[in-house]
Write a protein that holds these residues in place. Structure first.
Motif, PDB file in Angstrom:
ATOM      1  N   ALA A 248       0.831  -1.216   0.000  1.00  0.00           N
ATOM      2  CA  ALA A 248       0.000   0.000   0.000  1.00  0.00           C
ATOM      3  C   ALA A 248       0.859   1.257   0.000  1.00  0.00           C
ATOM      4  N   LEU A 249       1.950   1.246   0.750  1.00  0.00           N
ATOM      5  CA  LEU A 249       2.844   2.413   0.776  1.00  0.00           C
ATOM      6  C   LEU A 249       3.540   2.599  -0.570  1.00  0.00           C
ATOM      7  N   GLY A 250       3.893   1.499  -1.197  1.00  0.00           N
ATOM      8  CA  GLY A 250       4.436   1.551  -2.554  1.00  0.00           C
ATOM      9  C   GLY A 250       5.871   2.029  -2.682  1.00  0.00           C
ATOM     10  N   LYS A 251       6.609   2.116  -1.586  1.00  0.00           N
ATOM     11  CA  LYS A 251       7.997   2.593  -1.657  1.00  0.00           C
ATOM     12  C   LYS A 251       8.958   1.485  -2.074  1.00  0.00           C
ATOM     13  N   ALA A 252       8.773   0.305  -1.533  1.00  0.00           N
ATOM     14  CA  ALA A 252       9.666  -0.818  -1.848  1.00  0.00           C
ATOM     15  C   ALA A 252       9.504  -1.232  -3.309  1.00  0.00           C
ATOM     16  N   LYS A 253      10.583  -1.720  -3.903  1.00  0.00           N
ATOM     17  CA  LYS A 253      10.509  -2.206  -5.278  1.00  0.00           C
ATOM     18  C   LYS A 253       9.905  -3.603  -5.307  1.00  0.00           C
ATOM     19  N   PHE A 254      10.378  -4.463  -4.379  1.00  0.00           N
ATOM     20  CA  PHE A 254       9.871  -5.832  -4.279  1.00  0.00           C
ATOM     21  C   PHE A 254       9.640  -6.200  -2.816  1.00  0.00           C
ATOM     22  N   VAL A 255       8.622  -7.032  -2.581  1.00  0.00           N
ATOM     23  CA  VAL A 255       8.417  -7.622  -1.257  1.00  0.00           C
ATOM     24  C   VAL A 255       7.952  -9.062  -1.470  1.00  0.00           C
ATOM     25  N   SER A 256       8.444  -9.968  -0.648  1.00  0.00           N
ATOM     26  CA  SER A 256       8.080 -11.375  -0.824  1.00  0.00           C
ATOM     27  C   SER A 256       6.651 -11.633  -0.384  1.00  0.00           C
ATOM     28  N   ASN A 257       6.036 -12.603  -1.021  1.00  0.00           N
ATOM     29  CA  ASN A 257       4.671 -12.984  -0.702  1.00  0.00           C
ATOM     30  C   ASN A 257       4.612 -13.602   0.703  1.00  0.00           C
ATOM     31  N   ARG A 258       3.454 -13.548   1.331  1.00  0.00           N
ATOM     32  CA  ARG A 258       3.298 -14.081   2.684  1.00  0.00           C
ATOM     33  C   ARG A 258       3.389 -15.602   2.691  1.00  0.00           C
ATOM     34  N   ILE A 259       2.887 -16.236   1.666  1.00  0.00           N
ATOM     35  CA  ILE A 259       2.939 -17.701   1.580  1.00  0.00           C
ATOM     36  C   ILE A 259       3.497 -18.106   0.215  1.00  0.00           C
ATOM     37  N   ASN A 260       3.922 -19.366   0.108  1.00  0.00           N
ATOM     38  CA  ASN A 260       4.427 -19.922  -1.156  1.00  0.00           C
ATOM     39  C   ASN A 260       5.581 -19.116  -1.738  1.00  0.00           C
ATOM     40  N   CYS A 261       6.464 -18.614  -0.870  1.00  0.00           N
ATOM     41  CA  CYS A 261       7.591 -17.850  -1.391  1.00  0.00           C
ATOM     42  C   CYS A 261       8.908 -18.477  -0.955  1.00  0.00           C
TER      43      CYS A 261
END
Length: 285
Positions: A248-261
């Motif tokens: 939601a903040l949109g600052k990070a380029k990538f973030v890992s998924n909560r599951i199946n990552c």
């Protein structure tokens, strides 16, 4: 805009490669490509993780043998299985944790490096410290690196913050990032003013398992955030940060998924280790 890292497609693509590898190994050695998992525990997490390893291993063409030992087992029972694998050159792992009365350290050290699919043996850790980690390494750090490479994350010259100091994840991951030219910061759950370190990091990999350890507002523009450690809150798997809030903040380029990552990438890397051991032991190109 923040992109969510998902391991599913990467792992599916690699499984297709592994299927071809296992077929070639079977032709070379004249039998099915085997992999042994020793489960000397009644831990529910163990059962869950092993189920995933069976599923993905069989998809890759491996014959996965799970040896479940009951609580009355002793060190000798486990050693008998390990010795068979050592002698027959069958890749093996001892699923952790084990029953408390077992000497886990002694059992782990009894697994020869050339059948050690987890990549925990001193020989493999020594190779990593010498910069040789492209083929075999502990599965979780190897999985994290594969995710970064899959999403073309430039590691060289970047400030990488690894939160966690375990022998099987945090420490080897730090070394593997340095092998790729990262400027490394290693913190842990007790690090004072962790927020200041998060603010300067280009790559953040958190391996602790504590809800809200990382504050979304501390993450810098275009940072990459990977979650390894997790805990359960009201039956829901929670990383060390809030994925939805970071998106939601949109600052990070990538973030890992909560599951199946990272979990899926870890199993994928474990299969890769099994195949590499067969190639090494039987001189298969």
């Amino acid at each position: 805009m923040t992109t969510i890292i998902d391991a599913i497609k990467m792992c599916e693509d690699k499984i297709k490669i592994y299927q071809n590898d296992t077929k070639n190994i079977e032709i070379a050695i004249g039998k099915k490509t085997e992999f042994v998992i020793i489960n000397a525990s009644n831990d529910e997490g163990n059962a869950r993780y092993i189920k995933g390893k069976i599923k993905e291993g069989e998809k890759a063409g491996l014959k996965v043998e799970v040896v479940k030992l009951e609580e009355h087992c002793n060190n000798e029972d486990v050693l008998n299985i390990i010795n068979r694998c050592n002698e027959e050159k069958i890749p093996v792992i001892l699923q952790l944790p084990t029953f408390k009365h077992l000497d886990t350290k002694k059992l782990m050290e009894s697994i020869n490096y050339d059948v050690d699919a987890d990549g925990f043996a001193r020989e493999w850790i020594g190779e990593i410290n010498l910069g040789n980690d492209k083929k075999l390494a502990p599965a979780t750090p190897k999985g994290v690196i594969s995710l970064l490479e899959q999403y073309n994350v430039d590691i060289e010259g970047k400030i990488a913050l690894v939160i966690g100091k375990s022998n099987h994840v945090g420490k080897p991951l730090c070394t593997m990032l340095m092998n790729r030219g990262a400027t490394l910061i290693n913190a842990n759950s007790k690090t004072k003013d962790l927020s200041s370190l998060v603010k300067m990091a280009d790559i953040i990999i958190s391996c602790v398992g504590r809800q809200n350890l990382i504050k979304s507002e501390d993450i810098k523009e275009d940072a990459v955030v990977i979650g390894v450690g997790f805990t359960y809150v009201n039956g829901k798997q929670i990383l060390d940060f809030d994925v939805d809030e970071i998106v939601a903040l949109g600052k990070a380029k990538f973030v890992s998924n909560r599951i199946n990552c990272t979990g899926k990438a870890t199993i994928n890397s474990l299969i890769d280790n099994v195949i590499e051991l067969y190639k090494m032991n039987f001189d298969i190109k």
